[in-house]
Design a protein around this motif. Structure first.
Motif, short mmCIF file in Angstrom:
data_model
loop_
_atom_site.label_atom_id
_atom_site.label_comp_id
_atom_site.label_asym_id
_atom_site.label_seq_id
_atom_site.Cartn_x
_atom_site.Cartn_y
_atom_site.Cartn_z
N GLN A 1 0.83 -1.21 0.00
CA GLN A 1 0.00 0.00 0.00
C GLN A 1 0.86 1.25 0.00
O GLN A 1 0.57 2.22 -0.71
N ARG A 2 1.89 1.27 0.81
CA ARG A 2 2.77 2.44 0.86
C ARG A 2 3.47 2.62 -0.48
O ARG A 2 3.66 3.75 -0.92
N GLU B 1 2.29 1.94 -3.38
CA GLU B 1 1.32 2.54 -4.31
C GLU B 1 1.28 4.06 -4.16
O GLU B 1 0.96 4.77 -5.11
N ASP B 2 1.60 4.55 -2.96
CA ASP B 2 1.62 5.99 -2.70
C ASP B 2 3.01 6.58 -2.86
O ASP B 2 3.25 7.73 -2.48
#
Length: 103
Positions: free
Chosen positions: A64-65, A67-68
């Motif tokens: 998730q991180r 993806e950011d």
């Protein structure tokens, strides 16, 4: 904290906010610092999670991180989540809570 709670205990960001989580225990001053209390649900999920589950959550969190645009190595993520789970377990045995300070 919100990402970890969603990954470990389910639900969404909106669900957490609607339930008043994360709870702010020290507001934002001129220095921009905020202290949040880990929710009872997150604390329980961390303390009760087995190592395999915690590693899976850490891997998902790192993805998730990424993806950011924030690169976190999966081994580092696993160490962070595992160390936090150990801290929460010790705190719970002592009848204490765990807090997160964000600058």
């Amino acid at each position: 904290m919100v990402e970890w709670e969603c990954l470990l205990a389910g639900g969404s960001f909106t669900d957490l906010v609607d339930s008043g989580e994360p709870r702010t225990v020290a507001g934002q001053d001129d220095d921009g610092c905020v202290v949040f209390a880990l929710s009872p649900r997150l604390s329980a999920a961390l303390a009760d999670g087995d190592r395999s589950r915690l590693r899976d959550v850490a891997t998902s969190w790192a993805a998730q991180r990424a993806e950011d645009g924030e690169a976190i190595d999966t081994n580092t993520a696993a160490a962070v989540v595992g160390d936090l789970a150990d801290l929460v377990s010790r705190a719970r045995r002592q009848g204490r809570a765990v807090y997160c300070w964000v600058a």
